[in-house]
Write a protein that holds these residues in place. Structure first.
Motif, short mmCIF file in Angstrom:
data_model
loop_
_atom_site.label_atom_id
_atom_site.label_comp_id
_atom_site.label_asym_id
_atom_site.label_seq_id
_atom_site.Cartn_x
_atom_site.Cartn_y
_atom_site.Cartn_z
N ILE A 93 16.18 108.33 117.17
CA ILE A 93 17.12 108.56 118.27
C ILE A 93 18.30 109.41 117.79
O ILE A 93 18.82 110.25 118.53
N ARG A 94 18.70 109.20 116.56
CA ARG A 94 19.86 109.92 116.02
C ARG A 94 19.55 111.40 115.77
O ARG A 94 20.40 112.26 115.99
N LYS A 95 18.31 111.71 115.37
CA LYS A 95 18.01 113.07 114.94
C LYS A 95 17.17 113.88 115.92
O LYS A 95 17.21 115.11 115.91
N PHE A 96 16.43 113.20 116.82
CA PHE A 96 15.48 113.92 117.66
C PHE A 96 15.60 113.55 119.14
O PHE A 96 16.04 112.45 119.48
N GLU A 97 15.17 114.50 119.97
CA GLU A 97 14.92 114.24 121.38
C GLU A 97 13.41 114.05 121.52
O GLU A 97 12.63 114.92 121.11
#
Length: 494
Positions: free
Chosen positions: A455-459
């Motif tokens: 969730i922090r790095k990707f959509e």
């Protein structure tokens, strides 16, 4: 000679048939429920068997039904769950019937045993999984898998516009790597691109699916006959279990050759220290059970979670806000410490809410040792399969209110935003009472760690999610989405 052998086989078949008919009644019933089950006509209105059960249980005044052809009572009543798992726990063991269904795969493992065998494994597992050293070891395994394998794989797909990744497969590979390291001290290296085929994992999938089909069979005699003659699905099951036995046996022998030291944190080393040296079969059963629990349940829970996040971007954004608050803005760090994860109540609530709607294990069965009466007044005769149904329980307005079908993490938070647990008999995702899951905290840690990083790095967006209102599940001991979870991955920009 061939004629004599054929005659002996036929005579043995006839004897077995009459023996089974004499000792086990073949049940047939043409009531509405049994007819729908036997003919599969429930498929005309429902995508999943669990949705049909949920419909029937909502319609029942007691949230309990009987499926006569299975000699089964199915319930979504929390009072009955408490009766089965706590009040009258000793009257509802796994039972010989359950052991027969899963015995070829799980043997005497913790999920297929009762009495002293179960107590021994549970006591040792509780001590080991609860120890600080094993928890630290497990967190390090998960952190390393995220940083060296999961993130690189997701990065590679995010740089190719339009590429589709099966996220369920990724989660299964991730959890198979981590539970193998924790259980065996062995790294199958499944989560690397291009994705290799693991003989062990493939055999495990097949054995799990075919064992589950045994449990769903209205007439157990049929699969027992196929097993006797080693034909059809039972031949395939035996071949898969042979692969599991061979590979597990090799790993156990290798561990015995390398010897045990205080530095061995993997579970097999710890069990080997207390299990007789000549009982490798017992060690195999123990570890296979942990593989089943640690691999499939974590992957199933994460699959449902990310499918729901795709459909609820506001929930995903609120989780991101929480991650930024706890870990700081930016993407410099994608792995959270155990202390940081304890400061993420909304993420915790969202995971629990997703498992309410999509539990990793959709139902669990026991067998009545003696005649009994459930808390709602349902009569249970000796030998009856008694099933409580977490999937259906998550879809009951009597339990969760009129908004039961909505994904609302806020129902798990108090007015101050702190996580508020529910009674486990109302939410038996991790069972309750004496059999409550000993690996619960470790599983939640792994799920949170993966969720934080992704969730922090990707959509992440599920392809075609707008065209369906629910997931479609394949037969299995755990919830497996039919066709996987195809997603498109895009790296977030600051």
């Amino acid at each position: 000679m061939l004629l004599i052998i054929s005659f002996i086989i036929i005579a043995f078949f006839i004897f077995s048939l009459f023996h089974t008919l004499f000792h086990q009644k073949l049940r047939y019933c043409n009531c509405e429920i049994c007819h729908a089950y036997l003919t599969s006509s429930w498929r005309n209105d429902f995508v999943n068997l669990g949705d049909w059960y949920a419909h029937l249980l909502r319609r029942s005044p007691t949230s309990t039904i009987k499926v006569h052809v299975l000699n089964s009572v199915v319930t979504a009543n929390p009072s009955n769950v408490e009766h089965i798992l706590k009040t009258r726990f000793h009257n509802y063991p796994k039972g010989k019937q359950f052991s027969a269904i899963l015995g070829d795969l799980l043997g005497r493992g913790i999920f297929n045993s009762d009495g002293d065998t179960w107590r021994f494994q549970r006591k040792l597992a509780s001590l080991e999984l609860g120890s600080v050293s094993v928890r630290v070891f497990a967190h390090e395994i998960v952190r390393t898998e995220i940083e060296t394998r999961l993130i690189p794989v997701l990065n590679s797909f995010s740089t190719e516009p339009g590429s589709v990744l099966d996220l369920q497969d990724v989660f299964r590979r991730f959890s198979f790597d981590t539970i193998s390291k924790l259980s065996f001290g062995f790294d199958p290296n499944c989560l690397r691109f291009p994705f290799p085929t693991s003989e062990f994992a493939a055999a495990f999938d097949t054995a799990s699916m075919l064992s589950a089909k045994r449990a769903l069979a209205p007439f157990p005699l049929l699969w027992k006959i196929k097993r006797m003659f080693n034909i059809g699905s039972e031949r395939e099951l035996r071949e898969s279990i042979d692969v599991i036995n061979r590979l597990a046996g090799d790993l156990i022998k290798q561990r015995r050759l390398t010897g045990l030291t205080n530095k061995n944190n993997d579970l097999i080393s710890r069990f080997m220290a207390v299990v007789a040296e000549d009982d490798d079969k017992y060690l195999r059963d123990i570890v296979v059970s942990f593989l089943l629990a640690g691999r499939d349940t974590v992957a199933a829970g994460l699959t449902g979670f990310f499918w729901l996040l795709t459909r609820h971007p506001k929930v995903e954004n609120r989780i991101r806000d929480e991650l930024d608050r706890v870990m700081g803005p930016g993407f410099d760090s994608v792995t959270a410490s155990c202390g940081e994860m304890r400061e993420m109540p909304y993420l915790h609530a969202a995971l629990y809410e997703s498992m309410r709607l999509y539990p990793p294990v959709q139902f669990d069965s026991k067998f009545a040792l003696n005649d009994d009466v459930l808390a709602d007044g349902t009569c249970v005769t000796r030998g009856t399969r008694v099933t409580y149904h977490p999937y259906a329980m998550g879809r009951m307005s009597r339990i969760w209110g009129p908004d039961y079908d909505e994904f609302k993490p806020g129902r798990w938070l108090d007015k101050e935003g702190k996580y508020r647990p529910e009674n486990p008999v109302k939410y038996p995702i991790f069972q309750a009472g004496a059999r409550v899951c000993v690996g619960k905290e470790m599983a939640i840690m792994e799920m949170k760690s993966i969720a934080v990083a992704m969730i922090r790095k990707f959509e992440t967006r599920v392809k075609g999610s707008e065209s369906t209102d629910t997931l479609r599940f394949a037969p299995g001991l755990t919830a497996t989405v039919n066709g996987g979870l195809p997603v498109m991955i895009q790296e977030r920009k600051t």
